[in-house]
Design a protein around this motif. Structure first.
Motif, PDB file in Angstrom:
ATOM      1  N   ALA A  13       0.836  -1.207   0.000  1.00  0.00           N
ATOM      2  CA  ALA A  13       0.000   0.000   0.000  1.00  0.00           C
ATOM      3  C   ALA A  13       0.870   1.255   0.000  1.00  0.00           C
ATOM      4  CB  ALA A  13      -0.940  -0.002   1.201  1.00  0.00           C
ATOM      5  N   TYR A  14       1.936   1.253   0.767  1.00  0.00           N
ATOM      6  CA  TYR A  14       2.884   2.378   0.816  1.00  0.00           C
ATOM      7  C   TYR A  14       3.457   2.620  -0.581  1.00  0.00           C
ATOM      8  CZ  TYR A  14       6.885   5.012   2.908  1.00  0.00           C
ATOM      9  OH  TYR A  14       7.811   5.948   3.267  1.00  0.00           O
ATOM     10  N   LEU A  15       3.882   1.541  -1.238  1.00  0.00           N
ATOM     11  CA  LEU A  15       4.433   1.667  -2.594  1.00  0.00           C
ATOM     12  C   LEU A  15       3.375   2.154  -3.587  1.00  0.00           C
ATOM     13  CD1 LEU A  15       6.717  -1.493  -2.747  1.00  0.00           C
ATOM     14  CD2 LEU A  15       7.446   0.914  -2.735  1.00  0.00           C
ATOM     15  N   ALA A  16       2.143   1.743  -3.397  1.00  0.00           N
ATOM     16  CA  ALA A  16       1.062   2.207  -4.280  1.00  0.00           C
ATOM     17  C   ALA A  16       0.867   3.721  -4.128  1.00  0.00           C
ATOM     18  CB  ALA A  16      -0.236   1.465  -3.973  1.00  0.00           C
ATOM     19  N   VAL A  17       0.917   4.216  -2.893  1.00  0.00           N
ATOM     20  CA  VAL A  17       0.786   5.661  -2.671  1.00  0.00           C
ATOM     21  C   VAL A  17       1.942   6.389  -3.348  1.00  0.00           C
ATOM     22  CG1 VAL A  17       0.842   7.496  -0.913  1.00  0.00           C
ATOM     23  CG2 VAL A  17      -0.557   5.451  -0.545  1.00  0.00           C
ATOM     24  N   ILE A  18       3.145   5.853  -3.226  1.00  0.00           N
ATOM     25  CA  ILE A  18       4.306   6.480  -3.875  1.00  0.00           C
ATOM     26  C   ILE A  18       4.126   6.472  -5.391  1.00  0.00           C
ATOM     27  CG2 ILE A  18       6.771   6.227  -4.363  1.00  0.00           C
ATOM     28  CD1 ILE A  18       7.110   5.281  -1.454  1.00  0.00           C
ATOM     29  N   ALA A  19       3.679   5.359  -5.959  1.00  0.00           N
ATOM     30  CA  ALA A  19       3.501   5.261  -7.416  1.00  0.00           C
ATOM     31  C   ALA A  19       2.460   6.258  -7.908  1.00  0.00           C
ATOM     32  CB  ALA A  19       3.112   3.836  -7.808  1.00  0.00           C
ATOM     33  N   VAL A  20       1.352   6.365  -7.202  1.00  0.00           N
ATOM     34  CA  VAL A  20       0.302   7.315  -7.593  1.00  0.00           C
ATOM     35  C   VAL A  20       0.815   8.748  -7.455  1.00  0.00           C
ATOM     36  CG1 VAL A  20      -1.967   8.230  -6.937  1.00  0.00           C
ATOM     37  CG2 VAL A  20      -1.622   5.763  -7.139  1.00  0.00           C
ATOM     38  N   THR A  21       1.514   9.033  -6.364  1.00  0.00           N
ATOM     39  CA  THR A  21       2.054  10.383  -6.166  1.00  0.00           C
ATOM     40  C   THR A  21       3.097  10.707  -7.236  1.00  0.00           C
ATOM     41  OG1 THR A  21       1.663  10.193  -3.786  1.00  0.00           O
ATOM     42  CG2 THR A  21       3.159  11.945  -4.502  1.00  0.00           C
ATOM     43  N   PHE A  22       3.911   9.717  -7.607  1.00  0.00           N
ATOM     44  CA  PHE A  22       4.897   9.913  -8.675  1.00  0.00           C
ATOM     45  C   PHE A  22       4.184  10.295  -9.972  1.00  0.00           C
ATOM     46  CE2 PHE A  22       7.656   8.687 -12.139  1.00  0.00           C
ATOM     47  CZ  PHE A  22       8.920   9.097 -11.724  1.00  0.00           C
ATOM     48  N   ALA A  23       3.154   9.528 -10.335  1.00  0.00           N
ATOM     49  CA  ALA A  23       2.423   9.802 -11.584  1.00  0.00           C
ATOM     50  C   ALA A  23       1.752  11.179 -11.543  1.00  0.00           C
ATOM     51  CB  ALA A  23       1.384   8.708 -11.829  1.00  0.00           C
ATOM     52  N   ILE A  24       1.115  11.492 -10.439  1.00  0.00           N
ATOM     53  CA  ILE A  24       0.490  12.816 -10.298  1.00  0.00           C
ATOM     54  C   ILE A  24       1.563  13.894 -10.343  1.00  0.00           C
ATOM     55  CG2 ILE A  24      -0.704  14.326  -8.647  1.00  0.00           C
ATOM     56  CD1 ILE A  24      -2.313  11.811  -7.798  1.00  0.00           C
ATOM     57  N   GLY A  25       2.706  13.617  -9.726  1.00  0.00           N
ATOM     58  CA  GLY A  25       3.809  14.577  -9.715  1.00  0.00           C
ATOM     59  C   GLY A  25       4.355  14.856 -11.105  1.00  0.00           C
ATOM     60  N   VAL A  26       4.450  13.830 -11.935  1.00  0.00           N
ATOM     61  CA  VAL A  26       4.908  14.030 -13.319  1.00  0.00           C
ATOM     62  C   VAL A  26       3.947  14.983 -14.033  1.00  0.00           C
ATOM     63  CG1 VAL A  26       5.224  12.909 -15.571  1.00  0.00           C
ATOM     64  CG2 VAL A  26       6.151  11.839 -13.499  1.00  0.00           C
ATOM     65  N   TYR A  27       2.654  14.723 -13.905  1.00  0.00           N
ATOM     66  CA  TYR A  27       1.648  15.573 -14.546  1.00  0.00           C
ATOM     67  C   TYR A  27       1.683  16.995 -13.979  1.00  0.00           C
ATOM     68  CZ  TYR A  27      -2.795  17.798 -15.439  1.00  0.00           C
ATOM     69  OH  TYR A  27      -3.763  18.715 -15.780  1.00  0.00           O
ATOM     70  N   ALA A  28       1.635  17.114 -12.655  1.00  0.00           N
ATOM     71  CA  ALA A  28       1.564  18.443 -12.026  1.00  0.00           C
ATOM     72  C   ALA A  28       2.827  19.252 -12.309  1.00  0.00           C
ATOM     73  CB  ALA A  28       1.343  18.297 -10.522  1.00  0.00           C
TER      74      ALA A  28
END
Length: 160
Positions: free
Chosen positions: A54-69
């Motif tokens: 779950a921790y890694l999933a949060v990091i992956a989602v934040t990474f993807a959102i971070g690329v976009y933002a």
């Protein structure tokens, strides 16, 4: 880099700007990367209660959102990897602390190691910083720095 009021308004006028600046923490006039890394410790207090997947999933989602933002903010202001974008510090800091032992001082060790790798930029951090641009480039070098910090901290925690 000193931002004008108009630039700050342009950044904060869109949700991507809020995300890219770590909810405004990157707008600190002093050491925005360090302030962003410190701010990342607040959600880390919750993240550390999650399972590793779950921790890694949060990091992956934040990474993807971070690329976009990050890409959107860079495009809006016509800047490349500006220091006020600190969502990358969140991802890097969280990666650095992924396997941190539960004692508080390991959080401090992870924080210092991540900041050290992010500032000094040893290879492969420097390679990613120079070669990959845009939103992905902003995010990738800090993710690599975070992984390097996690590796060093893991070794230190096992043998110290």
């Amino acid at each position: 880099m000193k931002l004008t009021r108009e630039q700050v308004r342009a950044i904060l006028a869109h949700p991507s700007g809020w995300l890219a600046t770590g909810f405004g923490s990157g707008l600190s006039p002093y050491a925005p990367g360090t302030v962003g890394s410190l701010t990342a410790l607040i959600p880390f207090l919750y993240l550390r209660t999650l399972s590793v997947p779950a921790y890694l999933a949060v990091i992956a989602v934040t990474f993807a959102i971070g690329v976009y933002a990050s890409a959107r903010t860079i495009d809006r202001l016509k800047l490349s990897d500006p220091g006020f974008i600190v969502i990358d510090e969140f991802v890097g800091q969280w990666l650095a602390l992924l396997l941190a032992p539960p004692q508080w001082y390991w959080v401090a060790v992870g924080f210092v190691l991540f900041r050290l790798f992010d500032i000094i930029k040893p290879w492969p951090v420097s390679w990613a910083d120079r070669r990959i641009h845009g939103g992905l480039g902003v995010m990738l070098d800090d993710a690599i720095a975070g992984l390097m910090a996690a590796l060093v901290m893991h070794v230190l925690s096992r043998y110290c």
